[in-house]
Enzyme design. Sequence first.
Site, mmCIF file in Angstrom:
data_model
loop_
_atom_site.group_PDB
_atom_site.id
_atom_site.type_symbol
_atom_site.label_atom_id
_atom_site.label_comp_id
_atom_site.label_asym_id
_atom_site.label_seq_id
_atom_site.Cartn_x
_atom_site.Cartn_y
_atom_site.Cartn_z
ATOM 1 C CG MET A 1 -1.768 -5.864 -16.043
ATOM 2 S SD MET A 1 -1.086 -5.959 -17.830
ATOM 3 C CE MET A 1 -1.923 -7.404 -18.618
ATOM 4 C CB THR A 306 6.766 -6.399 -21.427
ATOM 5 O OG1 THR A 306 6.133 -5.204 -21.014
ATOM 6 C CG2 THR A 306 7.674 -6.143 -22.167
ATOM 7 C CG ASP A 307 2.241 -9.444 -17.705
ATOM 8 O OD1 ASP A 307 1.761 -8.414 -17.278
ATOM 9 O OD2 ASP A 307 1.627 -10.291 -17.399
ATOM 10 C CB CYS A 308 2.807 -4.533 -15.905
ATOM 11 S SG CYS A 308 1.366 -4.075 -16.971
#
Length: 778
Positions: A1, A306-308
Amino acid sequence: MKKNRAMDEIKKHQYSVLLCFFFILSHFCLQFKPVSAQTSAVFACDTATNPSLKSFPFCDVSLGVSARVNDLVKRLTLQEKITMLVNTAGTVSRLGIPKYEWWSEALHGISYTGPGVKFNNIVPHATSFPQPILTSASFNETLFETIGKVVSTEGRAMYNVGQAGLTYWSPNVNIYRDPRWGRGQETAGEDPTLSSKYGVAYVKGLQQRDDGKKDMLKVASCCKHYTAYDIDDWKGIQRYNFNAKVTQQDLDDTFNPPFKSCVLDGNVASVMCSYNQVNGKPTCGDYDLLAGVIRGQWKLNGYIVTDCDSLNEMYWAQHYTKTPEETAALSLNAGLDLNCGSWLGKYTQGAVNQGLVNESVIDRAVSNNFATLMRLGFFDGNPKNQIYGNLGPKDVCTEDHQELAREAARQGIVLLKNTAGSLPLSPKSIKSLAVIGPNANLAYTMVGSYEGSPCKYTTPLDGLGASVSTVYQQGCDIACATAQVDNAKKVAAAADAVVLVMGSDQTIERESKDRFNITLPGQQSLLVTEVASVSKGPVILVIMSGGGMDVKFAVDNPKVTSILWVGFPGEAGGAALADVVFGYYNPSGRLPMTWYPQSYVDKVDMTNMNMRADPKTGFPGRSYRFYKGPTVFNFGDGLSYTQYKHHLVKAPKFVSIPLEEGHACRSTKCKSIDAVNEQGCNNLGFDIHLKVQNVGKMRGSHTVLLFTSPPSVHNAPQKHLLDFQKIHLTPQSEGVVKFNLDVCKHLSVVDEVGNRKVALGLHVLHIGDLKHSLTLRI
Ligand SMILES: *[C@@H]1O[C@H](CO)[C@@H](O)[C@H](O)[C@H]1NC(C)=O
Ligand SMILES: *[C@@H]1O[C@H](CO)[C@@H](O)[C@H](O)[C@H]1NC(C)=O
Ligand SMILES: *[C@@H]1O[C@H](CO)[C@@H](O)[C@H](O)[C@H]1NC(C)=O
């Protein structure tokens, strides 16, 4: 993140600041001010305010989740569905659906890292537990789950007053593969079994409801970051475009097990895919990894996120697709359901128009997202009338919660060296204690990353000072370019004992910053050595850090009489440290990762993902499972103030697997047999019972680690953890620790192509300090 939000969001923010600047006195500006003091929960199907919503089946609590989800999805236009693919989801007023923010974080307490959480004057603080690397050192599954439970109670309490979401992107179950990784502190360490058990227990603590309704969620947890993600920024190599080259064997026996356990044993509501590529494909666009493994093999009941800004990175940093629409289509078709960021909001319509993705795929994605919200009661009307409706500010930072934060730190702290006569210090005989070092009196360092706003801090100086009179010298800041050696020596020489609190902080190791060196920063070692040289009593070196440190100089220096590792111990870290230093608590923590010497990182390329040693290239391998070289401390190390004796009371010498008539291995010699399809090893188990006696003078908890060294087939680990248990014993008492082992599961290894094989032959079990040979035959 990413700590910084999506670029677009930053731009939006600047734009609003600009507008406010021009319309400073107008009402218009007020709209753009940061949202303050929302005081009630966000929820859909508010039938009390809007009775017409009662007619919608998706608001009907008597129907099942999938029927309600199907009804809801049918009512949405494509455009509306697309707004439900991103973390800051859309509003559908005609259906009574308010905006929902998916991104909240709770790694070790409710955190302000995601936009879903806000601390304000209604709930200004939340309990801050130790970073997971210290909690995992407790090897106590009850503790892992209890922390999760408290965190979800505080999350629900904050949700009810509009300050937090219901979907938390925690825990981090990546394997701490290399000591330099800046995010190792967020994990449960280097071992797949420990990480799996940590993940499962924490997920259960967060998710499980007190009414036992199995499919409903207290809050939704998320195991991240799938998979083989453990490089942030090392010598310019960044997570955003790093291609992790991973063997199938390492993927299946090291990187994926915690995720698999999260889904299969923890029933986690979400898995997050990572930024990096695995073998040339971005994880968030890899059909085999998402639809194939998580959804197909493991049958995730929940959503994949998803990751950011992973999708931005896939396009901009990895250049993996030719157009933004292709990126959107690739990820959705691969099995992705939610995008942290705004990419899918922007490019999905275009992808549909270009025929790159079908609406049915979008239906699947939003259905998984809605189903999760349904299971949280988000569509069940006012949460005040639901199970956790009574929770509020009074339930955050309670005395019990704060005590658990202290207890967790106590249970995790690891005693690594203790010369006779050093620890515990007797508070009665210490007239003056010198407390020295950059981490001795810094509150903020204790809470590590993904922190919130803690209820209250107790620093080491505060904690120690509550029992004895102290003299404090900082000595230097964390980087310690120049240590103030003389001042520190002066106070040390005059004191009865010295506690040096050294280590690292988020400027040394953190997200987006991996280490180069694993020694104490700058002149910290010099400060320790100089102070120790003039001290007349015990010298206690306390290392506050996420990762291991090469402190060989202190291990070898007889003037340094004790060494403690306290991780980043959370808000009550100083109180817990004092509990251990003065013997109010007997330490029982064990290291969840190998502490390597500096020479290891000088030699090993961080980007080499291999776990197994390679004699051809001189690569030494990683973790206690594969690395044979010198260490500073080992996985599982940890001393106590008392002594324990072990006696094996039950353990078989032979275990036989029945094979059916005509099985190939009945005529030819086999090294291993299939662990999944083989009838013979199904439900074949055995017990190991170990009697543990506390033969010392102090009560304590004792951790029993059960390892095995399997036969050397299929490049198996030299030793690996099967299970662990903890037992509390008063002086001169004894108890029995029982392990129930399953042949298919515990005596199997992953072969070169990722299949589980039961290894035939000699397994050497390591139980506490005992060894026991067990032969597995057919
Ligand atoms: C969309 O669905 C149709 C009909 O099932 C199928 O033929 C086509 O390949 C799909 N398109 C994509 C991009 O998956
Ligand atoms: C690592 O340690 C070496 C030797 O002590 C030193 O020269 C170097 O500056 C250190 N690097 C960093 C990034 O701290
Ligand atoms: C494990 O943790 C729980 C929760 O803090 C605690 O009550 C228990 O005593 C611990 N177990 C041992 C053996 O220390």
